[in-house]
Design a protein around this motif. Sequence first.
Motif, PDB file in Angstrom:
ATOM      1  N   ALA A 250       0.869  -1.171   0.000  1.00  0.00           N
ATOM      2  CA  ALA A 250       0.000   0.000   0.000  1.00  0.00           C
ATOM      3  C   ALA A 250       0.906   1.221   0.000  1.00  0.00           C
ATOM      4  CB  ALA A 250      -0.906  -0.022   1.228  1.00  0.00           C
TER       5      ALA A 250
ATOM      6  N   SER B 183       2.469   6.655  -6.873  1.00  0.00           N
ATOM      7  CA  SER B 183       2.301   8.077  -6.556  1.00  0.00           C
ATOM      8  C   SER B 183       3.102   8.972  -7.483  1.00  0.00           C
ATOM      9  CB  SER B 183       2.741   8.359  -5.121  1.00  0.00           C
ATOM     10  OG  SER B 183       2.073   7.539  -4.214  1.00  0.00           O
TER      11      SER B 183
ATOM     12  N   HIS C 131      -0.997   9.090  -8.777  1.00  0.00           N
ATOM     13  CA  HIS C 131      -2.127   8.633  -7.965  1.00  0.00           C
ATOM     14  C   HIS C 131      -1.674   8.284  -6.550  1.00  0.00           C
ATOM     15  CE1 HIS C 131      -3.764   8.507 -12.000  1.00  0.00           C
ATOM     16  NE2 HIS C 131      -4.958   8.544 -11.443  1.00  0.00           N
ATOM     17  N   ALA C 132      -1.298   9.326  -5.837  1.00  0.00           N
ATOM     18  CA  ALA C 132      -0.821   9.142  -4.466  1.00  0.00           C
ATOM     19  C   ALA C 132      -1.922   8.586  -3.568  1.00  0.00           C
ATOM     20  CB  ALA C 132      -0.333  10.479  -3.917  1.00  0.00           C
ATOM     21  N   GLY C 133      -3.155   8.970  -3.837  1.00  0.00           N
ATOM     22  CA  GLY C 133      -4.265   8.534  -2.986  1.00  0.00           C
ATOM     23  C   GLY C 133      -4.578   7.058  -3.118  1.00  0.00           C
ATOM     24  N   SER C 134      -4.120   6.426  -4.185  1.00  0.00           N
ATOM     25  CA  SER C 134      -4.443   5.021  -4.386  1.00  0.00           C
ATOM     26  C   SER C 134      -3.670   4.105  -3.457  1.00  0.00           C
ATOM     27  CB  SER C 134      -4.173   4.616  -5.847  1.00  0.00           C
ATOM     28  OG  SER C 134      -5.132   5.203  -6.700  1.00  0.00           O
ATOM     29  N   ARG C 135      -2.515   4.578  -2.971  1.00  0.00           N
ATOM     30  CA  ARG C 135      -1.720   3.764  -2.058  1.00  0.00           C
ATOM     31  C   ARG C 135      -1.303   2.454  -2.726  1.00  0.00           C
ATOM     32  NH1 ARG C 135       0.242   6.656  -0.957  1.00  0.00           N
ATOM     33  NH2 ARG C 135       1.252   5.681   0.827  1.00  0.00           N
TER      34      ARG C 135
ATOM     35  N   THR D 200      -7.721  -1.336  -5.537  1.00  0.00           N
ATOM     36  CA  THR D 200      -6.529  -0.564  -5.867  1.00  0.00           C
ATOM     37  C   THR D 200      -5.766  -1.237  -6.996  1.00  0.00           C
ATOM     38  OG1 THR D 200      -6.360   0.148  -3.582  1.00  0.00           O
ATOM     39  CG2 THR D 200      -4.376   0.346  -4.930  1.00  0.00           C
TER      40      THR D 200
END
Lengths: 505, 505
Positions: A177, A306, A311-315, A345
């Motif tokens: 993650a 990220s 897409h940092a929020g995707s982890r 994700t």
Amino acid sequence: MGNNDNNNISTKNQTSSKYWRCLVFSILLNFAFFGYNLYFSVVDDGGLSWSRGAAGEAEAVASISCSGHGRAYLDGVISAGDGLPVCECNTCYGGSDCSQFSPSCSADADGGNPLFLEPYWRQRAAASALVVSGWHRMGYSFPDGTNISPELERHIRQLHAVVGNAVTEGRFIVFGAGSTQLLNAAVHALSPGGGGGVAAGVVATAPFYPIYELQTEYFASVDFQYQGDTSLWIAGGNSSSEKKNLPDGKTIIEFVTSPNNPDGKLNEAVLKGPNFKAIYDRAYYWPHFTPIPAADDGELKIFTLSKLTGHAGSRFGWAIVKDEDVYNKMLMHMQLNTMGVSRDTQLRALKLLKTIMAEGGGRTIFDFGYQTMKSRWEKLRKVVSVSKRFSLQDVSSHYCVFSGRVRESSPAYGWLKCEREEESDCYGVLKAAGIIGRGGSVFYATDRNVRLSLIKTRDDFDLLVDKLQKLVSAEQDEEEGGGDGNGIEQHVANVTEYQPLRRRM
Amino acid sequence: MGNNDNNNISTKNQTSSKYWRCLVFSILLNFAFFGYNLYFSVVDDGGLSWSRGAAGEAEAVASISCSGHGRAYLDGVISAGDGLPVCECNTCYGGSDCSQFSPSCSADADGGNPLFLEPYWRQRAAASALVVSGWHRMGYSFPDGTNISPELERHIRQLHAVVGNAVTEGRFIVFGAGSTQLLNAAVHALSPGGGGGVAAGVVATAPFYPIYELQTEYFASVDFQYQGDTSLWIAGGNSSSEKKNLPDGKTIIEFVTSPNNPDGKLNEAVLKGPNFKAIYDRAYYWPHFTPIPAADDGELKIFTLSKLTGHAGSRFGWAIVKDEDVYNKMLMHMQLNTMGVSRDTQLRALKLLKTIMAEGGGRTIFDFGYQTMKSRWEKLRKVVSVSKRFSLQDVSSHYCVFSGRVRESSPAYGWLKCEREEESDCYGVLKAAGIIGRGGSVFYATDRNVRLSLIKTRDDFDLLVDKLQKLVSAEQDEEEGGGDGNGIEQHVANVTEYQPLRRRM
């Protein structure tokens, strides 16, 4: 009745009959069209059935206007007014449609939110859209019993082959993650473990990303401890060949960030040899930020979505591992920590990578990213280069296997330095001038340096440059006018004056 | 030319003119239809634009036939044959369309894959579909600076209010990647910490979910240690009021699973008092599995999407916390471990909860789940109740605030016991008979008990019951025929005979 009349009657009869046939045909065609439309609107609505509603909802939200200074999301807080998700505005913009600019608001160059890539995805709305069914991957495992998507792993390997930044052939891949989770997984896996032996020492070279220490100390394991800067492990502080002697059974695990956060340098491990292990954090090792001199062929390197797609929020991150024992230990860590990475994700990451690979042989996003960063660095240097008060880090040039030529770095962050001896608190200097950076002390350097994020939205970058420009202009005015040491105060007054709303559609 | 002819001519002229007008109208209508269809197919395709392609792709994959014994997913491995994702089949089914049943294959009642809820979601395809744009939530944080979706949190609170299984008013909520992540976050948060004091002891009461020990030992912290069964902390092993005296500064953290995994009991903490803290794992505390006697109003309780909606693969759970200090520590854990839960997962969870809340006031999924589990228990009991060789756990009855009446438990797992003294390896007995359960020793009981998963697909459950029925029938045949101790061997022969393909469309 003469022949003429008969002919006229006959002609009229034929004409009438022709009209009749045309009319019948036309009416049949009307029914056909009507039936077609009825079918597709009632039964199949443009060829879609169960996904139609969700698609319409997503498009409606995407079309909410936020004046080009924000965006609405499907899961945003719902506005009491219109029942739609609210606009989430870029820094210093506000109002229900993000059109209100606050002139006195500080530029936020603190965090590493990689929104500079947002336009890339907006321009590829169709290619990057994803529809998830209600029953998508409910189970714990993929058919092979793992929690790692074979298709996603395959695309990751393909992408590394395109970019040439990492060797994956014959290597194992572990998902996490974000790289965040994998950093500690790697520390666990490289530590001798078992609880009874000597705890491994975890080190890094300042300036470095503080998570390495914070995370290692937080997880306070009996198997490993944060043990400071690499310089502490070099006898005489000179070269890695003069390492201090390690106690029996001692392992040192070195975090190497390359390109480095905060300064963008292409670092190498400082400590090498038996019992010295390196975790290469390659978060920024993409053409957006750096030339690629060679494919990383090391023991353990970690990447993150990220800083690749933004897409940092995707982890989502992945580690590429040579040693099978280390790989298995990292898998166990993932299992006991979170039972792997969310299947939602992984599906999203796959879609994003597919979108990348489908265009320009996988190269287009890097052209986009590099051009954006290059342009930002040009603007930044243009402002700072005339200053004696401030300086930016030098950037190196290397041959790049991806672009096939020598090119400069275009780091994610400016590592600004205050050159005036009395201005050791550069963070404070900038803050007073309406720029929030991240003080160098956060990275175990001093606050004479400030990290400035260059990877946020265009609004953020423009505002940063704007404020820097004012600072530098004030500096030059001071020099020309003899100055009275009130440059900062005058600047503060300057930035609170009215500025016209900036509109970008 | 007489009047008649003139009249005829006149009539024909009028008719001809009328046809002409009708024809013109009809032709214009055709142009209108044509233009409408052209517009929507080229420009807007049924009212949709950028989401159209992704929607079509998802529907195509969803419509791949897997004979009712499997399903294809958007990110499945691509078949070389047709370029579409392959069918992923239920246990014992195979072939490209999952129509091949293997009679000699063992029933897999080992894992807790909650696919019993899959039909619920398939039946609600439109309501539960989700479209994710390429630029959805790229940033690290929500507008409030946290990594916790306000809308999702709001829906979780609403759901608990509907079900009445947990007090959330005035409580804090932390998200995690499954309850798995939150279990260790809670242990960290409840440990005194600081590294210098006495390590907290982590305990649980057998039989219990082994993750509590495995995870606690793996993370081998200086701040906490796994310290065995709760009985070790009760002086004389009698009651919680006669706890052993704790060393100064010692904290005991007890994992309480209620309903319990593996046996479904509504447990309470065994150890109570100062310095005894409890983490309530409420994974199964939903009407699918148990009556709800009261809303949990404890200090710390953890739930998971896995056992609520069946989406185990999403990795989403939440903790409801009273103490603000504990809450902040858990937030810090989430930040340093993974920087929160994936925004893709949070969006998916929100969609699923919205779908639940939109139907029957949020009650329908629980009717569905309960009816399914109740029916399965009836079938299971019908088979096992005639056996002297095997027994199932008793289930308790309680008043249920959700259903407003007294009802029995319908646990996720059967906790089967072999009653014959010589059959202490019940796991082996079942394995030989083509049933793979999870031996009781995994849960710190003995292998005289076997956990049988009752929450998998209908195929899995039917196969389990089938094999159990054969076992029990063999037992009865043995008793009637005097038996020669060859019941097991005969059964093995029985299950390898040809069985007609089972078709369910």
